[in-house]
Design a protein around this motif. Structure first.
Motif, PDB file in Angstrom:
ATOM      1  N   SER A   1       0.830  -1.206   0.000  1.00 46.76           N
ATOM      2  CA  SER A   1       0.000   0.000   0.000  1.00 46.76           C
ATOM      3  C   SER A   1       0.865   1.256   0.000  1.00 46.76           C
ATOM      4  CB  SER A   1      -0.927  -0.002   1.222  1.00 46.76           C
ATOM      5  OG  SER A   1      -1.840  -1.073   1.158  1.00 46.76           O
ATOM      6  N   LEU A   2       1.977   1.215   0.728  1.00 47.85           N
ATOM      7  CA  LEU A   2       2.907   2.343   0.722  1.00 47.85           C
ATOM      8  C   LEU A   2       3.657   2.423  -0.600  1.00 47.85           C
ATOM      9  CD1 LEU A   2       4.573   2.391   4.268  1.00 47.85           C
ATOM     10  CD2 LEU A   2       2.773   3.867   3.387  1.00 47.85           C
ATOM     11  N   ALA A   3       4.102   1.267  -1.087  1.00 47.44           N
ATOM     12  CA  ALA A   3       4.872   1.241  -2.341  1.00 47.44           C
ATOM     13  C   ALA A   3       4.056   1.800  -3.502  1.00 47.44           C
ATOM     14  CB  ALA A   3       5.322  -0.187  -2.647  1.00 47.44           C
ATOM     15  N   ALA A   4       2.763   1.536  -3.494  1.00 43.17           N
ATOM     16  CA  ALA A   4       1.897   1.992  -4.586  1.00 43.17           C
ATOM     17  C   ALA A   4       1.841   3.511  -4.690  1.00 43.17           C
ATOM     18  CB  ALA A   4       0.495   1.420  -4.407  1.00 43.17           C
ATOM     19  N   LEU A   5       2.160   4.193  -3.606  1.00 35.06           N
ATOM     20  CA  LEU A   5       2.110   5.657  -3.582  1.00 35.06           C
ATOM     21  C   LEU A   5       3.423   6.294  -4.047  1.00 35.06           C
ATOM     22  CD1 LEU A   5       0.377   6.086  -0.091  1.00 35.06           C
ATOM     23  CD2 LEU A   5      -0.719   6.089  -2.346  1.00 35.06           C
ATOM     24  N   THR A   6       4.426   5.473  -4.334  1.00 39.43           N
ATOM     25  CA  THR A   6       5.762   5.977  -4.659  1.00 39.43           C
ATOM     26  C   THR A   6       5.791   6.732  -5.984  1.00 39.43           C
ATOM     27  OG1 THR A   6       6.777   4.119  -3.480  1.00 39.43           O
ATOM     28  CG2 THR A   6       8.187   5.335  -5.023  1.00 39.43           C
ATOM     29  N   GLU A   7       6.400   7.908  -5.968  1.00 42.20           N
ATOM     30  CA  GLU A   7       6.696   8.669  -7.184  1.00 42.20           C
ATOM     31  C   GLU A   7       8.216   8.718  -7.334  1.00 42.20           C
ATOM     32  OE1 GLU A   7       4.626   9.899  -9.368  1.00 42.20           O
ATOM     33  OE2 GLU A   7       2.757   9.460  -8.299  1.00 42.20           O
ATOM     34  N   PHE A   8       8.708   8.414  -8.517  1.00 44.67           N
ATOM     35  CA  PHE A   8      10.157   8.359  -8.712  1.00 44.67           C
ATOM     36  C   PHE A   8      10.798   9.728  -8.552  1.00 44.67           C
ATOM     37  CE2 PHE A   8      13.836   8.352 -11.785  1.00 44.67           C
ATOM     38  CZ  PHE A   8      14.699   7.676 -10.927  1.00 44.67           C
ATOM     39  N   ASP A   9      11.844   9.764  -7.727  1.00 44.94           N
ATOM     40  CA  ASP A   9      12.627  10.982  -7.521  1.00 44.94           C
ATOM     41  C   ASP A   9      13.997  10.788  -8.177  1.00 44.94           C
ATOM     42  OD1 ASP A   9      13.995  13.197  -6.701  1.00 44.94           O
ATOM     43  OD2 ASP A   9      13.894  12.754  -4.549  1.00 44.94           O
ATOM     44  N   PRO A  10      14.225  11.398  -9.340  1.00 48.66           N
ATOM     45  CA  PRO A  10      15.485  11.183 -10.063  1.00 48.66           C
ATOM     46  C   PRO A  10      16.712  11.768  -9.376  1.00 48.66           C
ATOM     47  CG  PRO A  10      14.180  12.883 -11.136  1.00 48.66           C
ATOM     48  CD  PRO A  10      13.323  12.309 -10.062  1.00 48.66           C
ATOM     49  N   SER A  11      16.504  12.595  -8.347  1.00 49.95           N
ATOM     50  CA  SER A  11      17.660  13.214  -7.690  1.00 49.95           C
ATOM     51  C   SER A  11      18.558  12.177  -7.036  1.00 49.95           C
ATOM     52  CB  SER A  11      17.198  14.233  -6.645  1.00 49.95           C
ATOM     53  OG  SER A  11      16.522  13.597  -5.578  1.00 49.95           O
ATOM     54  N   GLU A  12      17.988  11.018  -6.650  1.00 44.69           N
ATOM     55  CA  GLU A  12      18.816   9.975  -6.042  1.00 44.69           C
ATOM     56  C   GLU A  12      19.799   9.403  -7.053  1.00 44.69           C
ATOM     57  OE1 GLU A  12      18.467   6.092  -3.096  1.00 44.69           O
ATOM     58  OE2 GLU A  12      16.681   6.831  -4.107  1.00 44.69           O
TER      59      GLU A  12
ATOM     60  N   LYS B   1      12.144   1.590  -2.645  1.00 41.60           N
ATOM     61  CA  LYS B   1      10.912   1.819  -3.405  1.00 41.60           C
ATOM     62  C   LYS B   1      11.158   2.807  -4.541  1.00 41.60           C
ATOM     63  CE  LYS B   1       8.290   2.755   0.242  1.00 41.60           C
ATOM     64  NZ  LYS B   1       9.088   2.281   1.393  1.00 41.60           N
ATOM     65  N   ASN B   2      11.950   3.822  -4.283  1.00 39.36           N
ATOM     66  CA  ASN B   2      12.258   4.806  -5.324  1.00 39.36           C
ATOM     67  C   ASN B   2      13.009   4.157  -6.478  1.00 39.36           C
ATOM     68  OD1 ASN B   2      12.285   7.587  -6.301  1.00 39.36           O
ATOM     69  ND2 ASN B   2      14.469   7.560  -5.886  1.00 39.36           N
ATOM     70  N   MET B   3      13.956   3.296  -6.155  1.00 37.68           N
ATOM     71  CA  MET B   3      14.726   2.614  -7.199  1.00 37.68           C
ATOM     72  C   MET B   3      13.843   1.669  -8.016  1.00 37.68           C
ATOM     73  SD  MET B   3      17.911   3.630  -7.237  1.00 37.68           S
ATOM     74  CE  MET B   3      17.112   5.227  -7.069  1.00 37.68           C
ATOM     75  N   LEU B   4      12.962   0.942  -7.345  1.00 33.87           N
ATOM     76  CA  LEU B   4      12.067   0.037  -8.066  1.00 33.87           C
ATOM     77  C   LEU B   4      11.145   0.807  -9.002  1.00 33.87           C
ATOM     78  CD1 LEU B   4      11.003  -2.548  -5.316  1.00 33.87           C
ATOM     79  CD2 LEU B   4      12.806  -2.772  -7.033  1.00 33.87           C
ATOM     80  N   LYS B   5      10.734   1.989  -8.576  1.00 34.44           N
ATOM     81  CA  LYS B   5       9.842   2.806  -9.403  1.00 34.44           C
ATOM     82  C   LYS B   5      10.553   3.338 -10.640  1.00 34.44           C
ATOM     83  CE  LYS B   5       5.873   4.947 -10.057  1.00 34.44           C
ATOM     84  NZ  LYS B   5       4.596   4.226 -10.220  1.00 34.44           N
ATOM     85  N   GLY B   6      11.844   3.680 -10.519  1.00 30.37           N
ATOM     86  CA  GLY B   6      12.534   4.333 -11.622  1.00 30.37           C
ATOM     87  C   GLY B   6      13.354   3.433 -12.522  1.00 30.37           C
TER      88      GLY B   6
END
Length: 357
Positions: free
Chosen positions: A165-176, A247-252
């Motif tokens: 449920s938390l992962a589904a809300l993830t938006e990719f942040d390219p700054s990482e 989560k950010n890495m999985l999203k991007g």
């Protein structure tokens, strides 16, 4: 509503429990949440750091010989008395166990005191604690069809993992990506083996670095507690770092190479991420292989068992997938279709049903 949650031992038990608590506080701010776990493992640090009240007990698991089992039984009896005192003091409306032996005394005490009980099973092969507690639970929340065969079927609800449920809300942040010296416009593969890393797998990844195509970038999360020291030195295309936001890495990413633990599997499905899965062989009942097969059978992932892992096989698998963007896109869609993104919300509705009758 006042909720008491028992969890501990590893992140696979702890983080889904904390995810449920986080979403519960967002949806029902008036809810009071109290945690119970061991007083000397990671939950005793990360849960209070997140701002939750926490009760800790000293308890040992059942693994080992006769003397270890006797010691564990004694610690269970002692913890059971402690839990009854806690429950009399706190008077929760419901108790929820997230597996691990530390959940046993609290759930047993709650059942004895006629407090509604829910347990959550993260893996495709139910753990000993949850199988032991299954008859005491009013509701058992599972993530896999196989859970229906392992515990009383009439009690099992396949809602999934609250971490999704938390992962589904993830938006990719390219700054990482940028802060690690990579270009967010170029596809990248992320390697994550958990905070402890894996010396054996790390060595294979290390050897594979020189074999990856130069058409994509690579970021390797070595693990903050990994004893292995990479020999390959980070360059403009491949970065080796201690930690990334998973989560950010999985999203991007275009492709993820990971273990097949319950939390990772939930996140892969919730986000819709193509993956190469290397299940840990050091877990009970080989449950990470069983977890991985859930995505492999849906053509959402490729599995390489550690016994078959070589640098050449790993590089060939990654290179082949990265050369086939259409296949990667289909794998992402298949992973997303397999995901359950409302587990926490469904659990909260079920909790209210149990409390309010």
């Amino acid at each position: 509503m006042k909720v008491m949650i028992a969890t501990g031992g590893t992140g696979g038990h702890i983080y889904p429990a904390m995810a449920l608590a986080e979403i519960l506080k967002k949806e029902k701010p008036e809810t009071e949440i109290v945690f119970f776990g061991t007083n000397d493992r990671m939950e005793s640090k990360v849960i209070p750091q997140a701002g939750y009240r926490f009760y800790g007990a000293s308890m040992t698991g059942m693994n080992g010989g006769i003397s270890a089992k006797v010691k564990s039984a004694a610690s269970l009896i002692k913890a059971g008395g402690y839990c009854r005192r806690i429950l009399k003091k706190e008077k929760p409306d419901i108790c929820i166990g997230f597996g691990n032996y530390i959940s046993v005394p609290l759930i047993k005490a709650a059942k004895r005191m006629h407090i509604p009980v829910m347990i959550h099973e993260q893996n495709s092969f139910a753990g000993k604690a949850n199988r032991f507690l299954a008859n005491d639970a009013d509701v058992i929340v599972g993530c896999y069809e196989s859970n229906l065969e392992q515990m009383p079927k009439e009690k099992v609800r396949l809602y999934g993992n609250p971490q999704a449920s938390l992962a589904a809300l993830t938006e990719f942040d390219p700054s990482e990506i940028e802060k690690n010296g990579l270009d967010p416009k170029i596809p990248f593969v992320v390697f994550m083996m958990g905070s402890l890393g894996s010396e054996s797998v790390s060595e294979v990844i290390d050897q594979a670095c020189s074999l990856f195509d130069d058409s994509f970038q690579v970021i390797i999360a070595a693990g903050t507690s990994n004893d292995y020291e990479f020999k390959y030195e980070s360059d403009e295309r491949i970065r080796i770092v201690p930690y990334v936001d998973g989560k950010n890495m999985l999203k991007g990413c275009a492709l993820a190479v990971t273990r097949a633990g319950a939390t990772t599997m939930a996140e892969l499905g919730a986000i819709g991420c193509a993956s190469v899965l290397i299940p840990s062989p050091y877990v009970p009942n080989n449950h990470q292989v069983i977890n991985a097969l859930e995505l492999v059978r849906r053509d959402a992932a490729v599995m390489i068992e550690e016994k078959d892992l070589t640098a050449e096989k790993l590089a060939d698998t990654v290179n082949s997938l990265m050369r086939d963007p259409e296949k990667l896109d289909q794998m992402r869609k298949n992973a997303y279709a397999a995901g359950q993104r409302d587990a926490a919300e469904k659990m909260i509705a079920c909790m209210e049903e149990l409390v309010n009758g």
